[in-house]
Design a protein around this motif. Structure first.
Motif, PDB file in Angstrom:
ATOM      1  N   GLY A 142       0.752  -1.162   0.119  1.00 24.27           N
ATOM      2  CA  GLY A 142       0.210   0.180   0.070  1.00 24.27           C
ATOM      3  C   GLY A 142       1.027   1.288  -0.132  1.00 24.27           C
ATOM      4  O   GLY A 142       0.626   2.306  -0.789  1.00 24.27           O
ATOM      5  N   CYS A 143       1.957   1.305   0.875  1.00 33.93           N
ATOM      6  CA  CYS A 143       2.642   2.636   0.981  1.00 33.93           C
ATOM      7  C   CYS A 143       3.539   2.724  -0.405  1.00 33.93           C
ATOM      8  O   CYS A 143       3.714   3.938  -1.088  1.00 33.93           O
ATOM      9  CB  CYS A 143       4.101   2.455   1.989  1.00 33.93           C
ATOM     10  SG  CYS A 143       2.946   2.295   3.645  1.00 33.93           S
ATOM     11  N   LEU A 144       3.987   1.449  -1.119  1.00 31.91           N
ATOM     12  CA  LEU A 144       4.778   1.529  -2.164  1.00 31.91           C
ATOM     13  C   LEU A 144       3.839   2.133  -3.241  1.00 31.91           C
ATOM     14  O   LEU A 144       4.162   3.233  -4.198  1.00 31.91           O
ATOM     15  CB  LEU A 144       5.247   0.315  -2.490  1.00 31.91           C
ATOM     16  CG  LEU A 144       6.217   0.022  -3.954  1.00 31.91           C
ATOM     17  CD1 LEU A 144       7.488   0.925  -3.538  1.00 31.91           C
ATOM     18  CD2 LEU A 144       6.462  -1.356  -4.207  1.00 31.91           C
ATOM     19  N   LEU A 198      -5.684  11.983  -0.403  1.00 31.51           N
ATOM     20  CA  LEU A 198      -6.725  11.568   0.646  1.00 31.51           C
ATOM     21  C   LEU A 198      -8.039  10.535  -0.283  1.00 31.51           C
ATOM     22  O   LEU A 198      -8.045   9.444   0.675  1.00 31.51           O
ATOM     23  CB  LEU A 198      -7.576  12.785   0.850  1.00 31.51           C
ATOM     24  CG  LEU A 198      -8.856  12.712   1.643  1.00 31.51           C
ATOM     25  CD1 LEU A 198      -8.336  12.310   3.215  1.00 31.51           C
ATOM     26  CD2 LEU A 198      -9.755  13.969   1.953  1.00 31.51           C
ATOM     27  N   ILE A 199      -7.975  10.657  -1.353  1.00 33.42           N
ATOM     28  CA  ILE A 199      -8.943   9.384  -2.177  1.00 33.42           C
ATOM     29  C   ILE A 199      -8.231   8.123  -1.764  1.00 33.42           C
ATOM     30  O   ILE A 199      -8.608   7.166  -1.611  1.00 33.42           O
ATOM     31  CB  ILE A 199      -9.103   9.915  -3.670  1.00 33.42           C
ATOM     32  CG1 ILE A 199     -10.028  11.051  -3.377  1.00 33.42           C
ATOM     33  CG2 ILE A 199      -9.761   8.802  -4.010  1.00 33.42           C
ATOM     34  CD1 ILE A 199     -10.175  11.719  -4.558  1.00 33.42           C
ATOM     35  N   ILE A 200      -7.028   8.354  -2.358  1.00 26.69           N
ATOM     36  CA  ILE A 200      -5.997   6.820  -2.726  1.00 26.69           C
ATOM     37  C   ILE A 200      -5.816   6.333  -1.007  1.00 26.69           C
ATOM     38  O   ILE A 200      -6.004   5.055  -0.804  1.00 26.69           O
ATOM     39  CB  ILE A 200      -4.541   7.185  -3.014  1.00 26.69           C
ATOM     40  CG1 ILE A 200      -4.661   7.624  -4.644  1.00 26.69           C
ATOM     41  CG2 ILE A 200      -3.615   5.817  -2.985  1.00 26.69           C
ATOM     42  CD1 ILE A 200      -3.442   8.063  -5.087  1.00 26.69           C
ATOM     43  N   ALA A 201      -5.368   7.113  -0.225  1.00 26.21           N
ATOM     44  CA  ALA A 201      -5.287   6.503   1.162  1.00 26.21           C
ATOM     45  C   ALA A 201      -6.681   5.984   1.707  1.00 26.21           C
ATOM     46  O   ALA A 201      -6.466   5.030   2.600  1.00 26.21           O
ATOM     47  CB  ALA A 201      -4.576   7.663   2.147  1.00 26.21           C
ATOM     48  N   MET A 246      -5.767  -2.631  11.835  1.00 29.17           N
ATOM     49  CA  MET A 246      -6.274  -1.469  10.831  1.00 29.17           C
ATOM     50  C   MET A 246      -5.736   0.009  11.119  1.00 29.17           C
ATOM     51  O   MET A 246      -5.656   0.691  10.278  1.00 29.17           O
ATOM     52  CB  MET A 246      -8.067  -1.272  11.140  1.00 29.17           C
ATOM     53  CG  MET A 246      -8.298  -1.051  12.534  1.00 29.17           C
ATOM     54  SD  MET A 246     -10.078  -0.821  12.801  1.00 29.17           S
ATOM     55  CE  MET A 246     -10.718   0.299  11.744  1.00 29.17           C
ATOM     56  N   TYR A 247      -5.371   0.363  12.234  1.00 30.76           N
ATOM     57  CA  TYR A 247      -4.551   1.613  12.505  1.00 30.76           C
ATOM     58  C   TYR A 247      -3.421   1.640  11.861  1.00 30.76           C
ATOM     59  O   TYR A 247      -2.905   2.877  11.513  1.00 30.76           O
ATOM     60  CB  TYR A 247      -4.542   1.695  14.268  1.00 30.76           C
ATOM     61  CG  TYR A 247      -5.886   1.656  14.911  1.00 30.76           C
ATOM     62  CD1 TYR A 247      -6.854   2.930  14.580  1.00 30.76           C
ATOM     63  CD2 TYR A 247      -6.189   0.753  15.633  1.00 30.76           C
ATOM     64  CE1 TYR A 247      -7.813   2.940  15.386  1.00 30.76           C
ATOM     65  CE2 TYR A 247      -7.536   0.716  16.490  1.00 30.76           C
ATOM     66  CZ  TYR A 247      -8.255   1.866  16.140  1.00 30.76           C
ATOM     67  OH  TYR A 247      -9.439   2.060  16.943  1.00 30.76           O
ATOM     68  N   ALA A 248      -2.537   0.492  11.626  1.00 31.87           N
ATOM     69  CA  ALA A 248      -1.495   0.540  10.739  1.00 31.87           C
ATOM     70  C   ALA A 248      -1.805   1.505   9.431  1.00 31.87           C
ATOM     71  O   ALA A 248      -0.772   1.868   8.852  1.00 31.87           O
ATOM     72  CB  ALA A 248      -0.795  -0.753  10.648  1.00 31.87           C
ATOM     73  N   GLY A 249      -2.892   1.269   9.092  1.00 31.76           N
ATOM     74  CA  GLY A 249      -3.398   1.821   7.598  1.00 31.76           C
ATOM     75  C   GLY A 249      -3.150   3.144   7.490  1.00 31.76           C
ATOM     76  O   GLY A 249      -2.803   3.930   6.399  1.00 31.76           O
ATOM     77  N   LEU A 250      -2.924   3.973   8.552  1.00 33.75           N
ATOM     78  CA  LEU A 250      -2.495   5.538   8.606  1.00 33.75           C
ATOM     79  C   LEU A 250      -1.263   5.818   8.024  1.00 33.75           C
ATOM     80  O   LEU A 250      -1.009   6.796   7.861  1.00 33.75           O
ATOM     81  CB  LEU A 250      -2.494   6.160  10.029  1.00 33.75           C
ATOM     82  CG  LEU A 250      -4.171   5.896  10.623  1.00 33.75           C
ATOM     83  CD1 LEU A 250      -3.976   6.369  12.088  1.00 33.75           C
ATOM     84  CD2 LEU A 250      -5.301   6.692  10.024  1.00 33.75           C
ATOM     85  N   LEU A 251      -0.511   4.629   8.102  1.00 37.62           N
ATOM     86  CA  LEU A 251       0.956   4.825   7.447  1.00 37.62           C
ATOM     87  C   LEU A 251       0.926   5.609   5.962  1.00 37.62           C
ATOM     88  O   LEU A 251       1.781   5.856   5.570  1.00 37.62           O
ATOM     89  CB  LEU A 251       1.706   3.575   7.742  1.00 37.62           C
ATOM     90  CG  LEU A 251       3.223   3.427   7.388  1.00 37.62           C
ATOM     91  CD1 LEU A 251       3.914   4.514   8.272  1.00 37.62           C
ATOM     92  CD2 LEU A 251       3.933   2.097   7.245  1.00 37.62           C
TER      93      LEU A 251
END
Length: 407
Positions: free
Chosen positions: A312-314, A359-362, A377-382
């Motif tokens: 996701g980050c990549l 914002l949309i992608i994240a 799920m909170y790790a998704g804030l990365l």
């Protein structure tokens, strides 16, 4: 004269290869190469885990046959140019050798993708057929021969001036049947599909012996192929003389609402232009949509919190990085000449556009990650953090480049 035809094609092939080598320097740069390596690693990891517990009750032979039928319809590349319809007319009787070179070139341009797919699907059928692979050798022969026979039939079809969609429909049916018979029954009867395609090519060729060379059609097909390639390259670097068509997506009209009266000024002008270029653009929007879809599939498929987080980050980083072309299109286009504004206004509008895209992608990635890995799920804030740092880095480089241009 036949040697001249072969020499002409070789000259154009060398020119195209040189052009591709030039653009590949921009496409396969350090960032994108690392992205591809990590993407390949993630696929191998997920595929290996999936092979350990292959779901049952699915007709893998049919699915694979459809995939290979689609990939086996190689596009015909003639390397013809617009001026050829006039200057090569006296050369028409010698175009037969030119087309032979064209068919061979078209085949080898796509055959490596076919080989890659054969390698990918081999472990699947090796597993579900209890480590028997003799039938897969027959399937491999079929997958390497059918595309070339399809190119031969395509040429005869185009020369007879038949519909473009009809040849693809016929090839799809024949290819799917041949592949499915080979995979599902492991019988030699699947090879009959080669004979069927060659027989149709022979009879169509007899019917069009008196037909002239289809200059207009072949030039239009080649022009479309080159345009599609340039549109892809344009996501990485500027391509000269490339005009991008606009497409209205009515479901995105709310994004481009008429600005308020207070927003009709230089402070909001470029934000609107960047949004409009992205929403109405034909290529960038589709490419970004595909990247988001690929990322979502990989994150869902792998079921590993850390690996999904890295993917996701990549993808967030790569998508934002690919938006650099939007800045050059607007900052160095027509609008700065019609309505001159300070460079800082353009950069500010671009930064605001990137934040909205982030914002949309994240949000999409966070929702997918939360559904697949609810405990983390909170790790998704990365995703937001990586995107924010990427935007800061992009804007910093832009400001530095603009300062150099002022000197």
């Amino acid at each position: 004269m036949s040697n001249q035809a072969i020499h002409l094609f070789k000259q154009r092939r060398i020119k195209i290869a040189k052009e591709k080598r030039y653009y590949n320097k921009f496409i396969f740069n350090g960032h994108f190469t690392v992205f591809l390596v990590l993407l390949l690693g993630a696929f191998i990891l997920g595929y290996g885990q999936w092979l350990k517990s292959i779901p049952k009750g699915i007709n893998y032979s049919l699915i694979t046959s459809v995939i290979f039928a689609l990939t086996s319809m190689f596009p015909m590349r003639t390397l013809l140019q617009n001026a050829d319809r006039l200057f090569l007319l006296p050369f028409e009787k010698n175009m037969k050798d030119y087309i032979k070179c064209s068919l061979i070139y078209s085949y080898f341009q796509r055959v490596m993708r076919q080989i890659a797919l054969l390698i990918i699907f081999f472990p699947l059928f090796f597993q579900i057929n209890h480590h028997h692979y003799a039938f897969y050798i027959l399937f491999t022969i079929l997958a390497l021969v059918l595309p070339f026979t399809g190119l031969i039939l395509k040429w005869q079809w185009y020369k007879y001036d038949l519909e473009h969609w009809s040849i693809h429909l016929i090839l799809f049916i024949i290819f799917t049947a041949g592949y499915y018979i080979t995979l599902d029954t492991s019988q030699l009867t699947g090879l009959a599909s080669i004979g069927i395609v060659l027989a149709i090519s022979f009879f169509v060729g007899l019917a069009n012996r008196q037909h002239l060379f289809p200059w207009e059609r072949m030039i239009d097909i080649e022009t479309q192929h080159r345009t599609n390639y340039y549109k892809f390259v344009n996501m990485f670097t500027d391509v000269k003389d490339l005009s991008e068509a606009a497409v209205r997506r009515r479901y995105l009209d709310p994004v481009l609402r008429v600005p308020k009266a207070s927003h009709f000024n230089e402070n909001y002008m470029y934000l609107f232009l960047f949004k409009r270029s992205f929403v109405r653009g034909k290529d960038a929007f589709n490419i970004i949509l595909r990247l988001i879809l690929i990322a979502g599939i990989l994150m869902t498929w792998l079921h590993q919190p850390i690996v999904s987080l890295i993917i996701g980050c990549l993808f967030t980083y790569v998508i934002l990085l690919q938006m650099s072309q939007f800045y050059t299109q607007q900052a160095y286009g027509l609008w700065p000449q019609v309505w001159p504004v300070d460079d800082s206004k353009v950069i500010k509008g671009y930064q605001q556009f990137l934040y909205r895209l982030l914002l949309i992608i994240a949000l999409v990635f966070i929702v997918i990650y939360a559904l697949v890995n609810p405990l983390y799920m909170y790790a998704g804030l990365l995703f937001i953090l990586v995107g924010w740092l990427t935007i800061l880095n992009i804007i910093k480089k832009l400001k530095y480049q603009e300062s150099l241009l002022k000197d």
